[in-house]
Design an enzyme around this catalytic site. Sequence first.
Site, short mmCIF file in Angstrom:
data_model
loop_
_atom_site.label_atom_id
_atom_site.label_comp_id
_atom_site.label_asym_id
_atom_site.label_seq_id
_atom_site.Cartn_x
_atom_site.Cartn_y
_atom_site.Cartn_z
N LYS A 47 0.97 -1.03 0.26
CA LYS A 47 0.24 -0.32 0.42
C LYS A 47 0.57 1.19 -0.09
O LYS A 47 2.09 1.80 -0.01
CB LYS A 47 -0.77 -0.11 1.56
CG LYS A 47 -0.04 -0.48 2.65
CD LYS A 47 -0.69 -0.07 3.72
CE LYS A 47 -0.55 0.05 4.67
NZ LYS A 47 -1.60 0.15 6.23
N HIS B 165 -5.28 -6.46 13.76
CA HIS B 165 -4.18 -5.79 14.43
C HIS B 165 -3.77 -5.69 15.32
O HIS B 165 -4.22 -4.78 15.88
CB HIS B 165 -4.66 -4.16 12.94
CG HIS B 165 -3.49 -3.22 12.45
ND1 HIS B 165 -3.14 -3.68 11.51
CD2 HIS B 165 -1.74 -2.64 13.18
CE1 HIS B 165 -2.29 -2.52 11.37
NE2 HIS B 165 -1.77 -2.32 12.13
N ARG C 89 2.39 -10.68 8.02
CA ARG C 89 1.82 -9.13 7.83
C ARG C 89 3.77 -8.29 7.02
O ARG C 89 3.52 -8.63 8.41
CB ARG C 89 0.48 -8.64 7.21
CG ARG C 89 -0.34 -9.16 7.65
CD ARG C 89 -1.44 -8.06 7.27
NE ARG C 89 -1.76 -7.29 8.62
CZ ARG C 89 -2.05 -7.97 10.17
NH1 ARG C 89 -3.18 -9.06 10.07
NH2 ARG C 89 -2.33 -6.93 10.85
N ARG D 187 -9.54 0.99 15.32
CA ARG D 187 -9.93 1.36 14.63
C ARG D 187 -10.97 0.94 13.39
O ARG D 187 -11.64 1.69 13.91
CB ARG D 187 -8.44 1.61 13.55
CG ARG D 187 -8.27 2.68 12.11
CD ARG D 187 -6.35 2.85 12.29
NE ARG D 187 -6.33 1.41 11.65
CZ ARG D 187 -4.94 1.18 10.72
NH1 ARG D 187 -4.31 2.27 11.33
NH2 ARG D 187 -4.24 -0.01 10.74
N TYR E 166 13.30 31.76 0.90
CA TYR E 166 11.72 33.29 1.21
C TYR E 166 11.96 33.49 3.16
O TYR E 166 12.71 32.83 4.00
CB TYR E 166 11.06 31.84 1.03
CG TYR E 166 10.85 31.38 0.01
CD1 TYR E 166 10.25 33.18 -1.29
CD2 TYR E 166 10.38 30.31 -1.15
CE1 TYR E 166 9.93 32.19 -2.67
CE2 TYR E 166 10.04 30.34 -2.40
CZ TYR E 166 9.65 31.34 -3.12
OH TYR E 166 9.37 31.30 -3.99
N CYS F 280 12.43 25.24 -0.41
CA CYS F 280 10.95 25.64 -1.57
C CYS F 280 10.51 24.13 -2.01
O CYS F 280 10.37 23.82 -1.72
CB CYS F 280 12.01 26.12 -2.54
SG CYS F 280 13.44 27.60 -1.96
N MET F 281 9.25 24.98 -2.92
CA MET F 281 8.48 23.48 -3.29
C MET F 281 9.54 22.92 -4.00
O MET F 281 9.03 21.64 -4.36
CB MET F 281 7.44 24.19 -3.83
CG MET F 281 6.37 23.22 -5.04
SD MET F 281 5.25 23.93 -5.94
CE MET F 281 3.98 24.67 -4.71
N ASP F 282 10.18 23.11 -4.72
CA ASP F 282 10.98 22.54 -5.38
C ASP F 282 12.36 22.67 -5.38
O ASP F 282 13.18 21.22 -6.36
CB ASP F 282 10.34 22.67 -7.55
CG ASP F 282 9.21 22.98 -7.38
OD1 ASP F 282 8.45 22.44 -7.03
OD2 ASP F 282 9.14 24.39 -8.04
#
Length: 823
Positions: A491, A620, A677, A590, A717, A765-767
Site C-alpha cells: 500500500k 491489527h 503481514r 480503528r 524565502y 522551497c517547493m521544488d
Amino acid sequence: MRYTAKQIADLLNAHIEGDGGMDISSVCTDSRTLGHPQGAMFVAIAGRNHNGHRFVNELYSRGVRCFMVEHTFAPNGPMPSATMLMVDSPLDALQQLAAEHRRTFAYPVIGITGSNGKTVVKEWLGQLLSGTHRVVRSPRSYNSQLGVPLAVLQMGPEFDLGIFEAGISQPGEMGRLARIIRPDMGILTNIGQPHQEHFDSLTHKTEEKLQLFASCKVLIYCADTSTVAQAIAHSPMLQHVAHMAWGAPSSGAQVELLQAHQHGTSTHISAQYQGQPIELDIPFADQASVENAMHCLCAMLYLGVSSTTIAQQMARLTPVAMRLELKNGVNGSAIINDSYNSDLGSLRIALDFMAQQPQPRRVLILSDIEQSGLAPEELYAEVAHLAAQRGVSKVIGIGPCISAHSHLFGMLKEFYPTTDELLKHLNRKQLHRTAVLIKGSRAFAFERITAALELKAHRTTLEVNLNAMAHNLNHYRSLLRPSVRTMAMVKAFAYGAGSVEVANLMQFQRVNYLGVAFADEGVELREAGITLPIIVMNPSFGTYDLIIEHGLEPEIYNLTGLHEFALALRRTNATLPYPVHIKLDTGMHRMGFAPDSIDALLSALGTHADQIGVASVFSHLAASDAPAHDGFTLQQIDLFRQGCDRMAQHLGHMPIRHILNSSGIERFPDAQLDMVRLGIGLHGISPTNGDKLLPVSTLKTRIIQIKTLQPGQTVGYGRCGRIDRASTIAVVPIGYADGLSRRLGNGAGRMLVNGQLAPTIGNICMDTCMIDITGIGAAENDEVTIFGPPALPVEAVAASMGTIAYELLTSVSRRVNRAYYQE
C-alpha cells in the site's frame, strides 16, 4: 555440460531411476529462472527459506525430465517419464559434480577470494587477458556455496583459462569451495570486517580463506598487510606455494609499488619488478582501484605478459557494473540498463531479470560480444537460443559481427552497424508496455540509448535495492514455521518504493498475498500483470464493482460493508462464493468487528453464505513494537484467538488467521498462526532487529548551481538563511513537493556531498532547497544524498524531523524518479 544422466549418477555414486541415457546439458536450481527445459537437470536444494523439492512437479509439467533429489523425496503425482538421481544432499552432490567437471580440464585456473574487490579483480582480469586467452569466469558475483559450482560447470574445451571467485561467511565453507575450484594461481585481495561476526579474529578469517590456495603454484597478495603476510608465512599448507606479492619497497614484496599519483580521474602507478621499472595509468582515482590494479598487474606479470602490453591494457580498463538498473521508460516501458559489460554469463542473468518483469513484450538491445572464446557462428547461435528461451520478442543488434549473424535470430529483429545508426531510426512509440534490456560492451556507448529511452521526470531519484528487499523478506521467513504464509504490504506506493516493482519482486519471491489500502492500488497492480491474490484493506462504497472486476479481495470490517458487497456480487457474474477477509477489532479501535458484534457478523455471513466465503480472519496489533505494552498485545492476541474459534465453529472450518506485523513477527513467535503481514520490515526498518536487515532505499539528487555569498546576504524565502561568513551555497532540485519536509530547513537537515555532511540553509522551497557546502570540494552535477546508508539512515533523518520512517518513505512524491537495482 555434456553428460548423460547415468554418467552423472556414476560420478556421484547416486541411485538412478529412469532413463540413464538422457542427455544433460544444463543445471537449474531455481524454478523461477528455468530457461529451456530440454536437457536441463533440476537440482532440488533444501535451504533455510525454500525447498526445491516443492517445485519438482511444477517443473515436470513445464517439460523438465531430469531431477536430482533427496533419497526421501516422493513426487506428488505421477511422473512417468522422469529420471531421478537420488542423493543424500543435492547441494553436496552438485558441488561434487562441479569438482569432477573441473578435473576434466587441464588449463590453468585463477582462484580469487578476500573481503572486498573479488568481483572487480575477476572482471578486470577478464578484460586484461581477453586478448591473449579465451577466458571462462564466474558470472557477476557467483561466489557462494551454490554460485561456485554453477560457475565452474561453465568450463568447456573452448576456453584456455578459468577465473573464479570464492566468498565465505563462516568457518568450514572455504574447504568445500577449494575442492571445486582447485586453482593453480591464487589472489587474496584483502581481509576486512565483512562477516567478522562468525570468526574469532581477522587472523582466524584469514586462515579460513587461505584454504582456497592449497593447490596453487603461486599466491598473489599485498605484503603491506601484516595480518595477511604473517598468516601466509606461517601456513603449513602453503609452504610449497610461490609468492608473487606486491607492496611498498620496505615490505620485501616481489613487485614494489613505488608511487600511485592521482591526477583528475586517473592514477599513474610506478612499480618495479625484477629490477625493471613499470609505468602505467589506470582510469580510476580511488585507492581501492589502485589495489585491484596491483593484483591484476602481478597476475599478468606471472603469466608472462610484457609490461608494455600491460600498460596498454590497463589504460583501457572500464568500470565493473555490479548491479542491474531498472528504470521507468517512455510509453510505460521498463528499461533495464546493463550497458557496461557483455558476455554470455551476464547475459543469462540479465535475461532472467527481464523475464521477471510484468510487461508483456521483451526487447533485447545487444552489441557485439567481444573476446567470448567462441567462434562467432557458435556465439551468436547461443545468444539467439538464450533470447528465444527467455521469451524475447525482438532483438536489436548493434555492431558488424552480430549484424553478420542476423540470420540466426528467429524472432523480430533489427540490426545496425553503430549506435548512432540505431538512434537515428529509434521509434520510441513501438516500446509501449515493453521491457527493454540494454546490454553492450562499453565501446558502444549504450548509455546514450538508455538516456533516449528512460522517462525523464526529475533529476532527483529514489534508488531501491531489490536484493536488500529480498534479503529482508527471507530474514523474516527464517523466523517463521514452514507452514506459515506471508502477505506483503504494498500500500501507499509500496511505502514509497513503487508498488508495481515491489509487487513484482514479491510475486517472483512467491509470497502468498499482497495487501493494498484502496481498490485503485489493486487495479494498478492487476493492469501491470500482477496475478497474486490482493487484499484491499480499506474498500470504500462504490468501489466493490471495481474490486470484483479485477479479482481483488476486500476486507470486511462492518455489517454495512458486508451487505453492500453482497449486493455488488448479485450484479456480476463472479465465481461464488467470493473470498473476503474479516477484520476483528481486538483493541486497536480503528476498524473491525468488536467482540460483542461477532454474533451479528456470523448471522449475516450465514445469510450470504452462498455468495461470500471467508478466506481469512485478521486483526491489527496496536503496539507490537513497544515492550511497555506487551501485556496489552498478549491480550489482543488472546481475544483474536477466541474470535477466530467462534467463527470456525460457525463456519465449519478455520479460515487463515493473521495478526502479526513486522515487529510482531520478531517479538511474538507464538502468534504466527497461519499467515503474517510484512510491511516496513521489507524496507529494512525494525526497532528490535535492525542489525539483521539491509537498508533498501536511498534518496539522491544533484547540485544544479553553486553560489558564493558574503556576510549580510540571505538565502531563500523569508530571508531566513542568513550568511555570517563568506559561504558557498549549493542549490539542489528537491523540495517539499518532492516530499522533503519543511522541518528539515534552516540547518535542521543534513545532506551528504562528496563524503561530507552539508546543512540546509534557509527554508525548503517547493521544488528546490539550498545547502551550505563551504569547505566541501564540490561542483555542479555532483551527487547529493538526502537519506540512505551508511551516513544518513532513514530512521535518523526521520528522527531529526520528529517523525517515523514510515512518514519519510511514503512522503517521497511520485514525481521523483525511481531506479531499481539488482546485483
